[in-house]
Design a protein around this motif. Structure first.
Motif, PDB file in Angstrom:
ATOM      1  N   ALA A   1       0.821  -1.214   0.000  1.00  0.00           N
ATOM      2  CA  ALA A   1       0.000   0.000   0.000  1.00  0.00           C
ATOM      3  C   ALA A   1       0.853   1.262   0.000  1.00  0.00           C
ATOM      4  N   ALA A   2       1.925   1.231   0.777  1.00  0.00           N
ATOM      5  CA  ALA A   2       2.769   2.423   0.889  1.00  0.00           C
ATOM      6  C   ALA A   2       3.601   2.666  -0.360  1.00  0.00           C
ATOM      7  N   ALA A   3       3.821   1.613  -1.157  1.00  0.00           N
ATOM      8  CA  ALA A   3       4.743   1.717  -2.285  1.00  0.00           C
ATOM      9  C   ALA A   3       4.054   2.004  -3.619  1.00  0.00           C
ATOM     10  N   ALA A   4       2.740   1.947  -3.671  1.00  0.00           N
ATOM     11  CA  ALA A   4       2.051   2.170  -4.940  1.00  0.00           C
ATOM     12  C   ALA A   4       2.337   3.573  -5.460  1.00  0.00           C
ATOM     13  N   THR A   5       2.735   3.666  -6.731  1.00  0.00           N
ATOM     14  CA  THR A   5       3.067   4.970  -7.317  1.00  0.00           C
ATOM     15  C   THR A   5       2.010   5.459  -8.301  1.00  0.00           C
ATOM     16  N   VAL A   6       1.239   4.549  -8.875  1.00  0.00           N
ATOM     17  CA  VAL A   6       0.156   4.921  -9.785  1.00  0.00           C
ATOM     18  C   VAL A   6      -1.129   4.311  -9.230  1.00  0.00           C
ATOM     19  N   ALA A   7      -2.092   5.134  -8.916  1.00  0.00           N
ATOM     20  CA  ALA A   7      -3.330   4.658  -8.307  1.00  0.00           C
ATOM     21  C   ALA A   7      -4.069   3.703  -9.241  1.00  0.00           C
TER      22      ALA A   7
ATOM     23  N   ILE B   1       3.560  -5.604  -8.758  1.00  0.00           N
ATOM     24  CA  ILE B   1       3.701  -5.805 -10.200  1.00  0.00           C
ATOM     25  C   ILE B   1       2.523  -5.188 -10.950  1.00  0.00           C
ATOM     26  N   LYS B   2       1.354  -5.182 -10.349  1.00  0.00           N
ATOM     27  CA  LYS B   2       0.240  -4.457 -10.965  1.00  0.00           C
ATOM     28  C   LYS B   2       0.565  -2.969 -11.046  1.00  0.00           C
ATOM     29  N   ASP B   3       1.215  -2.452 -10.015  1.00  0.00           N
ATOM     30  CA  ASP B   3       1.617  -1.050 -10.035  1.00  0.00           C
ATOM     31  C   ASP B   3       2.640  -0.797 -11.143  1.00  0.00           C
ATOM     32  N   VAL B   4       3.596  -1.703 -11.303  1.00  0.00           N
ATOM     33  CA  VAL B   4       4.570  -1.577 -12.393  1.00  0.00           C
ATOM     34  C   VAL B   4       3.859  -1.614 -13.751  1.00  0.00           C
ATOM     35  N   THR B   5       2.842  -2.460 -13.871  1.00  0.00           N
ATOM     36  CA  THR B   5       2.069  -2.528 -15.112  1.00  0.00           C
ATOM     37  C   THR B   5       1.420  -1.177 -15.416  1.00  0.00           C
ATOM     38  N   ARG B   6       0.904  -0.541 -14.382  1.00  0.00           N
ATOM     39  CA  ARG B   6       0.311   0.792 -14.586  1.00  0.00           C
ATOM     40  C   ARG B   6       1.380   1.820 -14.952  1.00  0.00           C
ATOM     41  N   ARG B   7       2.587   1.684 -14.417  1.00  0.00           N
ATOM     42  CA  ARG B   7       3.671   2.598 -14.782  1.00  0.00           C
ATOM     43  C   ARG B   7       4.001   2.475 -16.268  1.00  0.00           C
TER      44      ARG B   7
ATOM     45  N   ALA C   1      16.540  -7.242  -6.514  1.00  0.00           N
ATOM     46  CA  ALA C   1      15.220  -6.625  -6.271  1.00  0.00           C
ATOM     47  C   ALA C   1      15.320  -5.140  -5.954  1.00  0.00           C
ATOM     48  N   PHE C   2      16.372  -4.479  -6.444  1.00  0.00           N
ATOM     49  CA  PHE C   2      16.545  -3.054  -6.144  1.00  0.00           C
ATOM     50  C   PHE C   2      15.419  -2.194  -6.712  1.00  0.00           C
ATOM     51  N   ASN C   3      14.668  -2.725  -7.694  1.00  0.00           N
ATOM     52  CA  ASN C   3      13.560  -1.945  -8.264  1.00  0.00           C
ATOM     53  C   ASN C   3      12.280  -2.064  -7.445  1.00  0.00           C
ATOM     54  N   ASN C   4      12.220  -3.001  -6.523  1.00  0.00           N
ATOM     55  CA  ASN C   4      10.981  -3.280  -5.800  1.00  0.00           C
ATOM     56  C   ASN C   4      10.817  -2.316  -4.630  1.00  0.00           C
ATOM     57  N   ASP C   5      10.062  -1.247  -4.854  1.00  0.00           N
ATOM     58  CA  ASP C   5       9.906  -0.226  -3.826  1.00  0.00           C
ATOM     59  C   ASP C   5       8.947  -0.627  -2.712  1.00  0.00           C
ATOM     60  N   SER C   6       8.417  -1.838  -2.785  1.00  0.00           N
ATOM     61  CA  SER C   6       7.609  -2.332  -1.676  1.00  0.00           C
ATOM     62  C   SER C   6       8.457  -3.075  -0.649  1.00  0.00           C
ATOM     63  N   SER C   7       9.757  -3.224  -0.920  1.00  0.00           N
ATOM     64  CA  SER C   7      10.688  -3.905  -0.010  1.00  0.00           C
ATOM     65  C   SER C   7      11.812  -2.937   0.356  1.00  0.00           C
TER      66      SER C   7
END
Length: 285
Positions: free
Chosen positions: A48-54, A103-109, A254-260
């Protein structure tokens, strides 16, 4: 955070290390149960905290889609910008836990950058990605490799057949998905671009089959994946395959994973993403 703890977490998420064994070793490395719990809080995803695109972003349209895979229907999360326009299409390939909120958030990006973006749920053959990540990792290990590859190849076919696609396709994958991006580059001669984030490499004898432009992102501290880096690079050069390779020093798998938070590196992630979108613009329009 102690690099030994990060390495232990990587072992837990990629090898058959049980939750009990992981926690026992984590407590020892952290120096106690309370410190282990604190470490775990920044290692495990906080979606929840890492989502960048709603999910309901005004400029995007999203839907659940299905296509016929190898012996079963496969589901995906399709996102694209509003407006009628033929666009390049990108398959987004998840990590070894399934089609997670990250990954859904990345898809939206990817969609927000101007593409038809399809986040494939490889675990849809088992009913879909579970909320329990340990269960997701277990199910990933039960996938039939040949059928799974075919399911992704048919995802690309599904995108190419859409009336809002311009016929050019790419893929981007992370960890397990990074390895799959490499495999798709080998298996699909029509693929225009493939981007692999810290993904293991295909056998050298398969490299001559690659027709796509490749972009390979590696984490400097990722000893497990980087063990195959040099051989892959040599095979790509020997076969005159167009590729770009970047090693981001001092960062973890996993440096791209902003949820971790423990492994995420904002600077490396930003640079890698800019490079990824630049390749897509060059190859997909």
């Amino acid at each position: 955070m102690d690099q030994r703890i990060i390495n232990l977490f990587d072992e837990y998420t990629h090898k058959p290390l049980s939750r009990k064994e992981f926690m026992e070793q984590l407590v020892r490395l952290a120096g106690g149960t309370a410190l282990a719990a604190a470490a775990l809080a920044v290692l495990e995803p906080g979606y929840a905290a890492a989502a960048t695109v709603a999910p309901d972003a005004d400029d995007l349209v999203s839907e659940e889609v299905t296509w016929i895979g190898d012996g079963a229907a496969v589901r995906g999360y399709l996102v694209h910008p509003k407006g009628r326009q033929k666009r390049g299409a990108v398959v987004v390939i998840h990590e070894n836990r399934g089609l997670t909120p990250h990954i859904k958030d990345v898809t939206r990006r990817v969609a927000q950058a101007g593409y038809l973006a399809l986040g494939v749920d490889a675990l849809s053959v088992f009913g879909g990605t579970p909320t329990d990540e340990d269960e997701g990792r277990k199910l990933i290990g039960q996938l039939d490799p040949a059928k799974n590859l075919n399911n992704y190849l048919r995802a690309l076919d599904y995108l190419r057949a859409r009336p809002d696609a311009n016929g050019r396709t790419g893929c981007v994958g992370f960890c397990w998905g990074g390895a799959m991006a490499n495999r798709l580059a080998v298996a699909d001669p029509k693929l225009n671009a493939a981007v692999s984030y810290y993904g293991t490499q295909p056998p050298a004898e398969d490299v001559p089959k690659i027709k796509a432009a490749l972009m390979l992102h590696y984490a400097g501290l990722d000893e497990r994946v980087n063990a195959g880096l040099a051989a892959y690079e040599a095979a790509l050069k020997a076969n005159n395959i167009k590729f770009e390779q970047y090693v981001y020093e001092g960062v973890n798998h996993a440096f791209n994973n902003d949820s971790s938070p423990a492994r995420y590196n904002a600077e490396a992630a930003k640079l890698a993403w800019e490079r990824t979108l630049r390749l897509f613009k060059e190859k997909l329009g």
